[in-house]
Scaffold this motif. Structure first.
Motif, PDB file in Angstrom:
ATOM      1  N   GLU A 126      39.702  11.411   1.606  1.00  0.00           N
ATOM      2  CA  GLU A 126      38.593  11.856   0.747  1.00  0.00           C
ATOM      3  C   GLU A 126      37.091  11.310   1.209  1.00  0.00           C
ATOM      4  O   GLU A 126      36.205  12.012   1.306  1.00  0.00           O
ATOM      5  CB  GLU A 126      38.831  11.928  -0.609  1.00  0.00           C
ATOM      6  CG  GLU A 126      37.636  12.416  -1.630  1.00  0.00           C
ATOM      7  CD  GLU A 126      37.362  13.805  -1.267  1.00  0.00           C
ATOM      8  OE1 GLU A 126      36.304  14.350  -1.814  1.00  0.00           O
ATOM      9  OE2 GLU A 126      38.385  14.581  -1.095  1.00  0.00           O
ATOM     10  N   LYS A 127      37.269   9.999   1.518  1.00  0.00           N
ATOM     11  CA  LYS A 127      36.174   9.131   1.983  1.00  0.00           C
ATOM     12  C   LYS A 127      35.347   9.754   2.901  1.00  0.00           C
ATOM     13  O   LYS A 127      34.279   9.993   3.423  1.00  0.00           O
ATOM     14  CB  LYS A 127      36.377   7.722   1.950  1.00  0.00           C
ATOM     15  CG  LYS A 127      35.190   6.768   2.540  1.00  0.00           C
ATOM     16  CD  LYS A 127      35.747   5.461   2.644  1.00  0.00           C
ATOM     17  CE  LYS A 127      34.770   4.505   3.073  1.00  0.00           C
ATOM     18  NZ  LYS A 127      33.735   4.002   2.027  1.00  0.00           N
ATOM     19  N   ASN A 129      35.995  12.819   4.754  1.00  0.00           N
ATOM     20  CA  ASN A 129      35.680  14.136   4.467  1.00  0.00           C
ATOM     21  C   ASN A 129      34.185  14.116   3.775  1.00  0.00           C
ATOM     22  O   ASN A 129      33.765  15.495   3.729  1.00  0.00           O
ATOM     23  CB  ASN A 129      36.547  14.973   4.031  1.00  0.00           C
ATOM     24  CG  ASN A 129      37.732  15.206   4.762  1.00  0.00           C
ATOM     25  OD1 ASN A 129      37.737  15.346   5.851  1.00  0.00           O
ATOM     26  ND2 ASN A 129      39.029  15.510   4.259  1.00  0.00           N
ATOM     27  N   THR A 130      33.986  13.191   3.278  1.00  0.00           N
ATOM     28  CA  THR A 130      32.499  13.225   2.365  1.00  0.00           C
ATOM     29  C   THR A 130      31.654  12.278   2.868  1.00  0.00           C
ATOM     30  O   THR A 130      30.507  12.153   2.446  1.00  0.00           O
ATOM     31  CB  THR A 130      32.827  12.959   0.782  1.00  0.00           C
ATOM     32  OG1 THR A 130      33.618  11.742   0.646  1.00  0.00           O
ATOM     33  CG2 THR A 130      33.531  14.428   0.399  1.00  0.00           C
ATOM     34  N   PRO A 132      28.700  10.668   4.705  1.00  0.00           N
ATOM     35  CA  PRO A 132      27.205  11.289   5.091  1.00  0.00           C
ATOM     36  C   PRO A 132      26.947  11.562   6.410  1.00  0.00           C
ATOM     37  O   PRO A 132      26.014  12.435   6.916  1.00  0.00           O
ATOM     38  CB  PRO A 132      26.467  10.570   4.322  1.00  0.00           C
ATOM     39  CG  PRO A 132      27.005   9.114   4.210  1.00  0.00           C
ATOM     40  CD  PRO A 132      28.651   9.481   4.214  1.00  0.00           C
ATOM     41  N   TYR A 138      32.068   6.201  10.816  1.00  0.00           N
ATOM     42  CA  TYR A 138      32.703   7.612  10.484  1.00  0.00           C
ATOM     43  C   TYR A 138      33.937   7.505  11.650  1.00  0.00           C
ATOM     44  O   TYR A 138      35.010   8.132  11.006  1.00  0.00           O
ATOM     45  CB  TYR A 138      31.732   8.674  10.996  1.00  0.00           C
ATOM     46  CG  TYR A 138      32.223  10.041  11.054  1.00  0.00           C
ATOM     47  CD1 TYR A 138      32.150  10.859   9.927  1.00  0.00           C
ATOM     48  CD2 TYR A 138      32.650  10.417  12.125  1.00  0.00           C
ATOM     49  CE1 TYR A 138      32.635  12.274  10.024  1.00  0.00           C
ATOM     50  CE2 TYR A 138      32.996  11.810  12.390  1.00  0.00           C
ATOM     51  CZ  TYR A 138      33.119  12.652  11.432  1.00  0.00           C
ATOM     52  OH  TYR A 138      33.676  13.866  11.235  1.00  0.00           O
ATOM     53  N   GLN A 159      37.415  24.553   7.634  1.00  0.00           N
ATOM     54  CA  GLN A 159      36.141  23.906   6.979  1.00  0.00           C
ATOM     55  C   GLN A 159      35.629  22.532   7.556  1.00  0.00           C
ATOM     56  O   GLN A 159      34.660  22.095   7.214  1.00  0.00           O
ATOM     57  CB  GLN A 159      36.404  23.800   5.512  1.00  0.00           C
ATOM     58  CG  GLN A 159      36.403  25.225   4.803  1.00  0.00           C
ATOM     59  CD  GLN A 159      37.885  25.832   5.016  1.00  0.00           C
ATOM     60  OE1 GLN A 159      38.827  25.223   4.866  1.00  0.00           O
ATOM     61  NE2 GLN A 159      37.698  27.159   5.031  1.00  0.00           N
ATOM     62  N   LYS A 161      37.721  19.934   7.831  1.00  0.00           N
ATOM     63  CA  LYS A 161      37.943  18.766   6.964  1.00  0.00           C
ATOM     64  C   LYS A 161      39.015  18.324   7.568  1.00  0.00           C
ATOM     65  O   LYS A 161      39.989  18.973   8.001  1.00  0.00           O
ATOM     66  CB  LYS A 161      38.361  19.248   5.564  1.00  0.00           C
ATOM     67  CG  LYS A 161      37.135  19.917   4.701  1.00  0.00           C
ATOM     68  CD  LYS A 161      35.976  18.704   4.579  1.00  0.00           C
ATOM     69  CE  LYS A 161      34.848  19.406   3.552  1.00  0.00           C
ATOM     70  NZ  LYS A 161      33.865  18.491   3.138  1.00  0.00           N
TER      71      LYS A 161
END
Length: 309
Positions: A126-127, A129-130, A132, A138, A159, A161
């Motif tokens: 989750e970190k 895929n969100t 910035p 990254y 999407q 992800k």
């Protein structure tokens, strides 16, 4: 029948489905000598391009996340990458099987540390895929996800992800050593990365001493890269046309594929090779440990290398 690979090669730190690490000792002797430009047209984890001697290597793959990850890792120092991974392991409290066995984390040979790491992995996913921006952090997070993910693979949904579930393993000493050896060898190798569809790759600078190696998805097998009809009969025909064109221009090619799998035969590929008098080299590939292969009592896969030299 099982084989053991005698020679040691530089193995990819990415477990790319269909990777050729285990049969490099069969593939490399079939490659020509004195290659000026080696094109790894479907490079995946780069196992072949990394180990074929040439003056210059072009790694090409349509997976931009894969190529961008490789480019990012080679730009960073090894210590920066390893420290970044270990920092995430500490932050999310992942397992460390370099210090403890599976039983310490409540696992065993079948489940490994998947149960222990599952919730931690989902939080890291989750970190990612969100996250910035696509900076060094990254890509360290992405590679850590691969290390702790299913079969150490790389997969994104429509999407964009990262969507693989947790895997059985973690960042042990073996994979750390593999990562360091691979990145050191990559930095020392004259090379470039491209992300072209094979139909649009520019072959015009190749010579009679160049070699185009192709390891495309196989029509007869199912893996994460072609499980949703990602590789079609049209793709197969288009690739054969590209290889015929290279042959007409006097450029050497080598094509990895399977002619038979679970009782099915790639008649189109076989007929094409025979009609053009290309050479078909039989290889031994043990799929016993490949999770994407279904257990079957039908005949085993017949792995081949098709060459025009």
């Amino acid at each position: 029948m099982q084989r053991t690979q005698i020679k040691k090669y530089i193995a990819s730190p990415l477990n790319y489905i269909g990777g050729k690490a285990r049969i490099l000792d069969q593939l490399l002797p079939l490659m020509p000598n004195d290659i000026d430009i080696f094109v790894d047209l479907f490079c995946g984890g780069c196992n072949v391009g990394m180990n074929v001697p040439s003056n210059y290597t072009i790694y090409n793959d349509t997976s931009r996340p894969l190529i961008n990850l490789l480019k990012a890792l080679q730009r960073m120092k090894n210590d920066t990458i390893i420290k970044g991974i270990n920092k995430l392991i500490d932050e999310f409290e992942f397992s460390r099987t370099r210090d403890h066995d599976f039983a310490y984390y409540g696992g065993g040979a079948n489940l490994g540390v998947s149960v222990y790491n599952r919730e931690k992995f989902l939080k890291l996913r989750e970190k990612f895929n969100t996250f910035p921006q696509k900076n060094s952090q990254y890509y360290i997070i992405l590679y850590t996800l691969i290390l702790f993910g299913f079969n150490n693979q790389l997969r994104f949904n429509e999407q964009g992800k990262f969507n693989l579930p947790v895997g059985k393993r973690d960042f042990n000493t073996t994979i750390e050593g593999k990562l360091v050896r691979f990145l050191d060898a990559l930095r020392a190798q004259p090379h470039e990365f491209q992300t072209k569809d094979f139909r649009h790759f520019d072959f015009k600078n190749l010579t009679a001493n160049s070699l185009v190696y192709c390891d495309p998805p196989y029509l007869l097998t199912t893996a994460t890269y072609n499980e949703k009809s990602g590789w079609t009969l049209k793709d197969e025909h288009d690739l054969m046309e590209v290889l015929d064109s290279l042959n007409d221009c006097g450029v050497k090619f080598a094509l990895s594929n399977v002619l038979q799998h679970e009782g099915k035969q790639n008649v189109v590929l076989l007929n094409w090779a025979n009609q053009n008098n290309y050479n078909i080299h039989d290889l031994f590939m043990d799929y016993h440990y490949s999770n994407y292969q279904k257990k079957s009592k039908k005949p085993e896969s017949k792995e081949v290398l098709i060459t025009n030299y």
